[in-house]
Design an enzyme around this catalytic site. Structure first.
Site, PDB file in Angstrom:
ATOM      1  N   GLY A   1      -0.661  -5.672   1.805  1.00 34.35           N
ATOM      2  CA  GLY A   1      -0.284  -5.548   3.211  1.00 34.35           C
ATOM      3  C   GLY A   1       0.901  -6.390   3.646  1.00 34.35           C
ATOM      4  N   SER A   2       1.790  -6.724   2.702  1.00 38.96           N
ATOM      5  CA  SER A   2       2.951  -7.521   3.135  1.00 38.96           C
ATOM      6  C   SER A   2       3.879  -6.689   4.026  1.00 38.96           C
ATOM      7  CB  SER A   2       3.707  -8.111   1.938  1.00 38.96           C
ATOM      8  OG  SER A   2       4.340  -7.101   1.206  1.00 38.96           O
ATOM      9  N   ASN A   3       3.972  -5.393   3.755  1.00 37.62           N
ATOM     10  CA  ASN A   3       4.756  -4.536   4.659  1.00 37.62           C
ATOM     11  C   ASN A   3       4.073  -4.423   6.021  1.00 37.62           C
ATOM     12  OD1 ASN A   3       7.288  -3.224   3.563  1.00 37.62           O
ATOM     13  ND2 ASN A   3       5.881  -2.916   1.842  1.00 37.62           N
TER      14      ASN A   3
ATOM     15  N   LEU B   1      -2.312  12.134   0.974  1.00 38.40           N
ATOM     16  CA  LEU B   1      -2.906  12.833   2.122  1.00 38.40           C
ATOM     17  C   LEU B   1      -2.773  14.346   1.935  1.00 38.40           C
ATOM     18  CD1 LEU B   1      -1.408  10.464   4.840  1.00 38.40           C
ATOM     19  CD2 LEU B   1      -3.841  10.649   4.240  1.00 38.40           C
TER      20      LEU B   1
ATOM     21  N   ASN C   1       6.780   6.864   5.191  1.00 42.43           N
ATOM     22  CA  ASN C   1       6.288   6.118   4.029  1.00 42.43           C
ATOM     23  C   ASN C   1       7.410   5.233   3.504  1.00 42.43           C
ATOM     24  OD1 ASN C   1       4.586   5.388   1.828  1.00 42.43           O
ATOM     25  ND2 ASN C   1       5.663   6.842   0.516  1.00 42.43           N
TER      26      ASN C   1
ATOM     27  N   HIS D   1       8.709   3.577  -0.140  1.00 43.45           N
ATOM     28  CA  HIS D   1       8.504   3.742  -1.586  1.00 43.45           C
ATOM     29  C   HIS D   1       9.467   2.814  -2.330  1.00 43.45           C
ATOM     30  CE1 HIS D   1       7.241   5.830  -5.194  1.00 43.45           C
ATOM     31  NE2 HIS D   1       8.511   5.854  -5.566  1.00 43.45           N
TER      32      HIS D   1
HETATM   33  C1  GAR Z   1       5.143  -1.715  -1.769  1.00 39.89           C
HETATM   34  O1  GAR Z   1       6.072  -2.056  -2.759  1.00 39.89           O
HETATM   35  C2  GAR Z   1       5.269  -0.245  -1.412  1.00 39.89           C
HETATM   36  O2  GAR Z   1       6.588   0.231  -1.424  1.00 39.89           O
HETATM   37  C3  GAR Z   1       4.464   0.380  -2.513  1.00 39.89           C
HETATM   38  O3  GAR Z   1       3.342  -0.455  -2.671  1.00 39.89           O
HETATM   39  C4  GAR Z   1       3.710  -1.798  -2.308  1.00 39.89           C
HETATM   40  C5  GAR Z   1       2.736  -2.299  -1.266  1.00 39.89           C
HETATM   41  O4  GAR Z   1       2.937  -3.646  -0.994  1.00 39.89           O
HETATM   42  N1  GAR Z   1       4.100   1.716  -2.190  1.00 39.89           N
HETATM   43  C6  GAR Z   1       3.986   2.677  -3.091  1.00 39.89           C
HETATM   44  O5  GAR Z   1       4.162   2.505  -4.277  1.00 39.89           O
HETATM   45  C7  GAR Z   1       3.613   4.024  -2.524  1.00 39.89           C
HETATM   46  N2  GAR Z   1       3.890   5.060  -3.456  1.00 39.89           N
HETATM   47  P1  GAR Z   1       2.288  -4.319   0.310  1.00 39.89           P
HETATM   48  O6  GAR Z   1       0.814  -3.922   0.322  1.00 39.89           O
HETATM   49  O7  GAR Z   1       2.476  -5.785   0.089  1.00 39.89           O
HETATM   50  O8  GAR Z   1       3.017  -3.796   1.518  1.00 39.89           O
END
Ligand code: GAR
Length: 193
Positions: free
Chosen positions: A20-22, A98, A112, A114
């Site tokens: 969940g850093s994003n 989804l 999203n 990526h």
């Molecule tokens: C992030 O790097 C995001 O881009 C990726 O998962 C990580 C989640 O980090 N998403 C995918 O690969 C989706 N296909 P976070 O939980 O620290 O935000």
């Protein structure tokens, strides 16, 4: 997306599966004056997601759904989104795909992030694959979600240089840092059009 009288913000839900850093960066952004969104709901498929801690810290409603019964989970999520008058969904490390019918219910309103320069390296293990191909650059992309995996219209991208000594882990870390800046920028972009 047209908008903003400056009086109210668009109500967003953020979907997560892990750290969940994003999510954290989006919450912090949402609290700034310039943010077009406020976050009123956090959705996850993973009751152990570390990112759920941010729901407690920032006092945001959280909901956990079991995707073993995906159809039912999506039905319940849609009801919850409606109940909370959610207008936009930000997927942020949400690792479930989804269904078409769910996406159609929120057509053009799901984003999203990526960790690659799409259309390159859709799906999983992006960093390893970019390194295997001896790419000089990787990066991250914010895009609209359609029923085709990681294929919707691109909103913004940031390039990140790959060093010779990079590992999947070090590259992921460098890219993640850029993701935290890119998602807010992408939101500003779509809401200022
Ligand atoms: C992030 O790097 C995001 O881009 C990726 O998962 C990580 C989640 O980090 N998403 C995918 O690969 C989706 N296909 P976070 O939980 O620290 O935000």
């Amino acid at each position: 997306m047209v908008l903003s009288t400056g009086l109210s913000k668009f109500k967003a839900a953020v979907f997560i599966s892990g750290t969940g850093s994003n999510l954290k960066s989006l919450i912090r952004f949402s609290k700034t004056k310039k943010s077009p969104i406020s976050i009123s709901l956090i959705v996850t498929n993973n009751s152990k997601a570390k990112g759920l801690d941010f729901a407690n810290t920032y006092k945001i409603k959280k909901k956990i759904y079991n995707f073993k019964k995906k159809k039912l989970a999506e039905k319940k999520i849609l009801l919850e989104l409606k109940k909370n008058k959610i207008q936009i969904i930000c997927l942020a490390g949400f690792m479930k795909i989804l269904s078409k019918s769910f996406i159609n219910n929120f057509k053009g309103k799901i984003l999203n992030i990526h960790p690659s320069l799409l259309p390159k390296y859709k799906g999983l293990n992006t960093h390893q694959r970019a390194l295997d191909k001896k790419e000089k650059y990787s990066g991250c992309t914010v895009h609209y979600v359609t029923s085709k995996l990681d294929s919707g219209k691109i909103i913004l991208q940031t390039q990140v240089k790959i060093d010779k000594k990079d590992t999947p882990k070090s590259l992921a870390k460098k890219i993640l840092k850029q993701e935290h800046k890119l998602y807010p920028k992408a939101l500003l972009k779509i809401f200022s059009l």
